[in-house]
Design a protein around this motif. Structure first.
Motif, PDB file in Angstrom:
ATOM      1  N   THR A 184      93.013  24.997  48.337  1.00 59.09           N
ATOM      2  CA  THR A 184      93.090  26.346  47.761  1.00 59.09           C
ATOM      3  C   THR A 184      93.382  26.317  46.265  1.00 59.09           C
TER       4      THR A 184
ATOM      5  N   ILE B  16      93.776  29.263  53.376  1.00 59.56           N
ATOM      6  CA  ILE B  16      92.765  29.917  52.534  1.00 59.56           C
ATOM      7  C   ILE B  16      92.943  31.427  52.584  1.00 59.56           C
TER       8      ILE B  16
ATOM      9  N   ALA C 232      96.063  32.407  50.546  1.00 62.47           N
ATOM     10  CA  ALA C 232      95.884  32.243  49.106  1.00 62.47           C
ATOM     11  C   ALA C 232      94.884  33.247  48.527  1.00 62.47           C
ATOM     12  N   ALA C 233      93.868  33.603  49.282  1.00 64.18           N
ATOM     13  CA  ALA C 233      92.833  34.529  48.787  1.00 64.18           C
ATOM     14  C   ALA C 233      93.303  35.973  48.802  1.00 64.18           C
TER      15      ALA C 233
ATOM     16  N   LEU D 163      91.624  33.154  44.876  1.00 62.53           N
ATOM     17  CA  LEU D 163      91.500  31.696  44.766  1.00 62.53           C
ATOM     18  C   LEU D 163      90.885  31.313  43.427  1.00 62.53           C
TER      19      LEU D 163
END
Length: 187
Positions: A27, A52, A55-56, A83
């Motif tokens: 990430t 992911i 984090a996104a 990201l």
């Protein structure tokens, strides 16, 4: 590549594509696309998939809801949102059931279809996790061999600048460090 990533191997390859083994958090990579080892719902889960999605941020989940899931071996693409990667390519790896249920071909399909989406969008730098080797129990060495063979075959046209095998642990990184040069020399 930003810290805390560690480059383990950086091996030039055929057709202008550089193949790299990195140790760390996928990430954090500032690439055109990272690949998510997703579940079929695409709505987040554990392991790299959960990391992911966290984090996104929530916009990734909202876009994934509109995709109506994904079949094993296939891939779908979204924006990267929070990201550093511009896009996320979601692919559903096979669950290992002893090797007699097309697991190898389905895993190869994950890499082929992910790179096909990247090629269609002219994405040049792509990072892959070790798809299906976590809770899906695909044995690490055969999975790494499939990943390397398939990405080598799919990159012969020179469409990609760099393909990164991003490994979360030392053992997986060491496996890629060993296999990648061997397979590149035979390409």
């Amino acid at each position: 590549m930003s810290a805390p990533e560690t480059i383990r191997s950086d091996v030039a390859s055929v057709a202008r594509t550089r193949f790299t083994v990195a140790l760390g958090d996928i990430t954090k990579l500032p690439v055109d696309a990272i690949v998510n080892a997703a579940n079929s719902s695409l709505l987040g889960g554990g392991g790299v998939d959960g990391a992911i999605h966290r984090a996104a941020g929530p916009d990734l989940l909202a876009e994934c809801r509109s995709l109506n899931g994904c079949r094993t071996g296939q891939a779908k693409i979204t924006m990267g949102y929070r990201l550093p990667a511009r896009h996320v390519i979601h692919t559903v790896g096979p669950v290992w059931n002893g090797g007699d249920h097309d697991e190898e071909e389905l895993l190869a399909g994950c890499y082929r279809n992910s790179l096909s989406l990247a090629r269609e969008r002219a994405l040049k730098t792509i990072a892959f996790p070790a798809i299906s080797t976590g809770i899906y129990r695909f044995p690490a060495e055969p999975a790494a061999g499939i990943a390397i063979r398939t990405t080598l075959a799919e990159s012969k046209d020179g469409a990609f600048e760099e393909i990164i095998f991003c490994c979360f642990g030392d053992d997986m990184a060491a496996l890629y460090d060993r296999l990648l040069p061997q397979m590149l020399s035979g390409a």
